[in-house]
Design an enzyme around this catalytic site. Structure first.
Site, mmCIF file in Angstrom:
data_model
loop_
_atom_site.group_PDB
_atom_site.id
_atom_site.type_symbol
_atom_site.label_atom_id
_atom_site.label_comp_id
_atom_site.label_asym_id
_atom_site.label_seq_id
_atom_site.Cartn_x
_atom_site.Cartn_y
_atom_site.Cartn_z
ATOM 1 N N SER A 51 0.550 -1.257 -0.096
ATOM 2 C CA SER A 51 0.043 -0.186 -0.031
ATOM 3 C C SER A 51 1.005 1.286 0.024
ATOM 4 O O SER A 51 1.973 1.473 0.295
ATOM 5 C CB SER A 51 -0.853 -0.060 1.171
ATOM 6 O OG SER A 51 -1.507 1.317 1.654
ATOM 7 N N ASP A 83 -16.693 1.345 -0.270
ATOM 8 C CA ASP A 83 -17.000 0.968 -0.013
ATOM 9 C C ASP A 83 -16.566 -0.679 -0.818
ATOM 10 O O ASP A 83 -17.566 -1.865 -0.930
ATOM 11 C CB ASP A 83 -19.047 1.668 -1.227
ATOM 12 C CG ASP A 83 -19.174 2.289 0.888
ATOM 13 O OD1 ASP A 83 -18.732 2.707 1.314
ATOM 14 O OD2 ASP A 83 -20.156 3.525 -0.587
ATOM 15 N N GLN A 86 -14.977 -3.493 0.319
ATOM 16 C CA GLN A 86 -15.045 -4.262 1.595
ATOM 17 C C GLN A 86 -15.644 -5.542 1.397
ATOM 18 O O GLN A 86 -15.443 -6.189 2.370
ATOM 19 C CB GLN A 86 -16.312 -3.002 2.346
ATOM 20 C CG GLN A 86 -15.173 -2.028 2.757
ATOM 21 C CD GLN A 86 -16.278 -0.809 3.387
ATOM 22 O OE1 GLN A 86 -17.590 -1.216 3.782
ATOM 23 N NE2 GLN A 86 -16.899 0.345 3.577
ATOM 24 N N HIS A 108 -19.823 3.799 6.880
ATOM 25 C CA HIS A 108 -21.183 4.037 6.407
ATOM 26 C C HIS A 108 -22.172 2.842 5.750
ATOM 27 O O HIS A 108 -20.966 1.961 6.141
ATOM 28 C CB HIS A 108 -19.900 4.211 4.608
ATOM 29 C CG HIS A 108 -21.450 5.167 3.492
ATOM 30 N ND1 HIS A 108 -22.457 5.060 3.628
ATOM 31 C CD2 HIS A 108 -21.274 4.083 2.471
ATOM 32 C CE1 HIS A 108 -23.034 4.764 2.628
ATOM 33 N NE2 HIS A 108 -22.303 4.329 1.735
ATOM 34 N N GLY A 134 -12.046 13.802 5.827
ATOM 35 C CA GLY A 134 -11.399 13.519 7.057
ATOM 36 C C GLY A 134 -10.245 14.694 7.831
ATOM 37 O O GLY A 134 -9.865 14.307 8.664
ATOM 38 N N GLU A 195 -25.988 12.795 -2.310
ATOM 39 C CA GLU A 195 -25.450 12.668 -3.416
ATOM 40 C C GLU A 195 -25.660 12.964 -4.929
ATOM 41 O O GLU A 195 -24.963 13.094 -5.952
ATOM 42 C CB GLU A 195 -24.101 11.146 -3.472
ATOM 43 C CG GLU A 195 -23.589 11.258 -1.976
ATOM 44 C CD GLU A 195 -22.550 9.755 -1.781
ATOM 45 O OE1 GLU A 195 -22.460 9.533 -0.521
ATOM 46 O OE2 GLU A 195 -22.997 8.886 -2.541
#
Length: 342
Positions: A51, A83, A86, A108, A134, A195
């Site tokens: 990462s 999302d 996940q 979320h 954030g 959204e």
């Protein structure tokens, strides 16, 4: 009225007695991890091998492990990955390594609401979601303030899920402002609707149509850009500060009168009907199914729609005009001008 919680309603020692693994170190992940650490919580960050965020987290003094390693050490696992990632992350790296009685914290409700993640019944499942990006969550915490959070409990296997959720919300600074009680369903459905119908989809389409209307009528693209996109920030800032009434108070009488007589001509009752159809697709899972199916196929529709948006003439005009704005400084070093891709 919504039920509100503040710092005095939460016991910080509850989360301080836990070992917390924050999975992901993006916008929310870094803010949660750093605020937890600075609140005296034993925190580690779980990242996939290779990462790009690893060095950033380590430079902040955080303990960084692979996702399976972090989960194995933790009593509380905070899932802040995108999302669409996940479900696979949970199945492969999180679920097999969970300790008995672990609490899952989500930022979320998407994957719980639509059943893409189905935690076993012995786990507590909660949500603590700051209502801000954030960087703002972190900045407000450092300055001794906080960003409001919404808090929900989906599963309370231990009987202590609410106590832990509020303690966690306090640790990241959210209860300095307020914690608002909600449900996974309410958070997910209202968030997606907002959204799609207003904040992203609605505004973007409105701006593009406004630009097209002016340029097709022969007006200069640069002038059209200023009138339908650039000045939007001025209006939104006023709404943010004091609602629609403050915005109308601030503009000229001509603009306010035009708001009243012409706004309903553009955003007429058919728009509300279309909004209701969008909400129905959110509620019945049609949008979620379409999004996940496209992601599972490699996101071809997403890529096509993104490319179409990037090719709109307003983007090229904006790129050139923004070179003139000495007061506008790029805030994201990893952003490529003109591209929505991440």
């Amino acid at each position: 009225m919504a039920e509100l919680f503040y710092d005095d309603d939460a016991d910080l020692s509850v989360i301080q007695r836990k070992k917390v693994a924050v999975i992901g170190y993006g916008s929310q992940g870094h803010a949660h991890a750093l605020n937890l650490r600075d609140s005296g919580v034993d925190v580690r960050v779980g990242l996939r091998e290779g990462s790009a965020s690893r060095a950033k987290a380590e430079n902040e003094g955080l303990k960084v492990l692979t996702v399976p390693e972090a989960v194995k050490e933790a009593d509380v696992v905070v899932i802040l990955a995108p999302d669409q990632h996940q479900r696979g992350l949970y199945t492969a790296d999180i679920e097999p390594n969970l300790n008995p009685g672990t609490t899952l914290v989500f930022g979320h409700g998407f994957n719980i609401r639509y059943g893409y993640i189905k935690p076993s019944a012995d786990l507590d499942v909660v949500m603590v979601a700051p209502k801000g990006p954030g960087h703002l969550v972190r900045r407000e915490y450092v300055d001794g303030r906080g960003v409001p959070v919404i808090v929900a409990v989906e599963q309370d296997a231990t009987g202590g899920a609410w106590e832990l959720a509020l303690s966690y919300a306090k640790a990241i600074g959210g209860l300095r402002a307020a914690g608002i009680k909600t449900t996974f369903t309410e958070e997910t459905e209202t968030d997606l609707f907002g959204e799609q119908a207003v904040l992203c989809g609605g505004v973007s389409q409105l701006v593009q149509y406004g630009f097209e209307t002016l340029t097709e009528a022969g007006y200069q693209p640069e002038v059209a850009y200023f009138e339908v996109l650039h000045e939007l920030k001025l209006i939104v800032d006023l709404m943010y500060e004091g609602g629609i009434a403050k915005q109308r108070w601030s503009v000229s009488d001509t603009a306010e009168y035009g708001d009243y007589v012409s706004g309903p001509r553009v955003i007429d009752p058919r728009v509300k009907e279309n909004m209701q159809a969008v909400l129905a697709d959110v509620q019945n899972g049609a949008f979620a199914a379409r999004f996940i199916a496209d992601q599972d196929a490699g996101a071809p529709e997403f890529a096509e729609l993104r490319a179409k948006g990037e090719a709109h003439p307003i983007e090229g005009v904006g790129r050139e005009l923004r070179k003139l704005f000495a007061w506008v400084k790029p805030s994201d070093s990893d952003y490529t001008e003109g591209s929505a891709a991440r």
